[in-house]
Design a protein around this motif. Sequence first.
Motif, mmCIF file in Angstrom:
data_model
loop_
_atom_site.group_PDB
_atom_site.id
_atom_site.type_symbol
_atom_site.label_atom_id
_atom_site.label_comp_id
_atom_site.label_asym_id
_atom_site.label_seq_id
_atom_site.Cartn_x
_atom_site.Cartn_y
_atom_site.Cartn_z
ATOM 1 N N GLY A 96 -26.704 13.506 21.519
ATOM 2 C CA GLY A 96 -26.568 12.184 23.166
ATOM 3 C C GLY A 96 -25.146 11.339 21.875
ATOM 4 N N GLY A 97 -24.195 11.533 21.413
ATOM 5 C CA GLY A 97 -23.213 10.763 21.132
ATOM 6 C C GLY A 97 -23.400 10.066 20.171
ATOM 7 N N ASP A 98 -24.579 9.734 19.056
ATOM 8 C CA ASP A 98 -25.252 8.646 18.673
ATOM 9 C C ASP A 98 -24.413 9.647 17.124
ATOM 10 N N ILE A 99 -23.272 8.920 16.899
ATOM 11 C CA ILE A 99 -22.991 10.027 15.202
ATOM 12 C C ILE A 99 -23.360 9.300 14.095
ATOM 13 N N THR A 100 -23.032 7.644 14.296
ATOM 14 C CA THR A 100 -23.609 6.891 13.215
ATOM 15 C C THR A 100 -24.879 7.150 12.577
ATOM 16 N N ASN A 101 -25.910 7.140 13.460
ATOM 17 C CA ASN A 101 -27.046 7.773 12.884
ATOM 18 C C ASN A 101 -27.397 9.163 13.099
ATOM 19 N N ALA A 102 -26.850 9.871 13.269
ATOM 20 C CA ALA A 102 -26.926 11.706 12.917
ATOM 21 C C ALA A 102 -25.896 11.075 11.814
ATOM 22 N N ASN A 103 -25.098 10.514 11.385
ATOM 23 C CA ASN A 103 -25.269 10.523 9.693
ATOM 24 C C ASN A 103 -25.708 9.810 8.961
ATOM 25 N N ARG A 104 -26.589 9.038 9.370
ATOM 26 C CA ARG A 104 -27.077 7.844 8.463
ATOM 27 C C ARG A 104 -28.762 8.955 7.697
ATOM 28 N N LEU A 105 -29.269 9.657 9.440
ATOM 29 C CA LEU A 105 -30.145 10.317 8.955
ATOM 30 C C LEU A 105 -29.684 11.381 8.102
#
Length: 363
Positions: free
Chosen positions: A42-51
């Motif tokens: 979905g393009g939310d790389i910041t949260n993808a990395n955090r998770l």
Amino acid sequence: MTAPTKEQLAEREAEIKALVEQDDRDAAGKILFELIVDCARGGDITNANRLRDMLYDVDPMALTSIIKANEIIDDAMSGAISEDFVKAWAGLREALTEDEFMSLYHSLEKHEVGEGKTVVKAGSKLDALFFVNKGNLRVIASCVGKDAEVKTLEPGTMIGENCFQPSIWTVSVATITPVELSVLRQKQLVALAEKFPGLENKLISYYEQFNTIPQLLKEKELKRRRHDRFRVDHKVIFQVVAKDGTVDKRSFRGELDSISRGGLAFLMRIVKRENRWQLFGRRLLVSLKFEETKYQFKGVVVAVSVQDLQNHDYAIHLAFDEPVSEDSVKPLVPPEPLEDELPGEEKGSDESKPAGHDVQDEG
């Protein structure tokens, strides 16, 4: 595909926390992996990395899921950069490694701002670096007697005055046309610097070509200071003042460097760079003794600027609560004032006070 909303993330993360407390780490890991995929695609790389980092902690033995998550995030990162950004920042891309550029891009907030809108206000906390991707903005400086338009920002230019050190904005920025901006917050800059040790210096070097405001003010013969500033050399002690006005009994030493009716700057050694932010925004009581007379000044720290990085020497810039009388500073100073624009001038004038702001408030 749309990335999960904040509310959806919070709900699923609460579910994950409950499963971990029940010691059902397999189930928690599966939900985490699904969230990572949804965020990345979905393009939310910041949260993808955090998770993804959370997955390491929740289920470190889930190696297959961890490897797959990294691959999905890498694929999403490589295909997510907008054409406008690539076009505007081709020079920056050449100055960075590909990993640095990709990580920088995915650390940025994206903003669209309409015509005639204020982006930042002079006096607000300077905690972000702005990248202009599309459109034009004007930079306005508050000078003695008038506000003056100093320069125009175009696609491919940056502004942040000095976001690499604790400071406040000394100019205002407003849109001329609708604009697309990318914003690098201070906390994201710190995270990037930890991941890529040389990245901050590369950004500083690249940014310097745009950091022309002091020179432009000098060329236009515009003066921002209402009071002359004088170089001085006296020993000082300072104490922190609490919000209720109580002065901390502990005192610290420094070297007075300059003073005016509106503020002063003193030098001190700060070994840990992160401690600079502990002083920024604090109210201080600065005391000194000269020819048997004791002088005291109260004000707010509006900037902490490096003087000698190798020796950990920093200048603490204090704006007085109110301008003091000429008689209060005259005995301390030599007859000739300093020039209006000095190295570090953009880090905060002695008349500036923290104020409200716009885009830098978000996030």
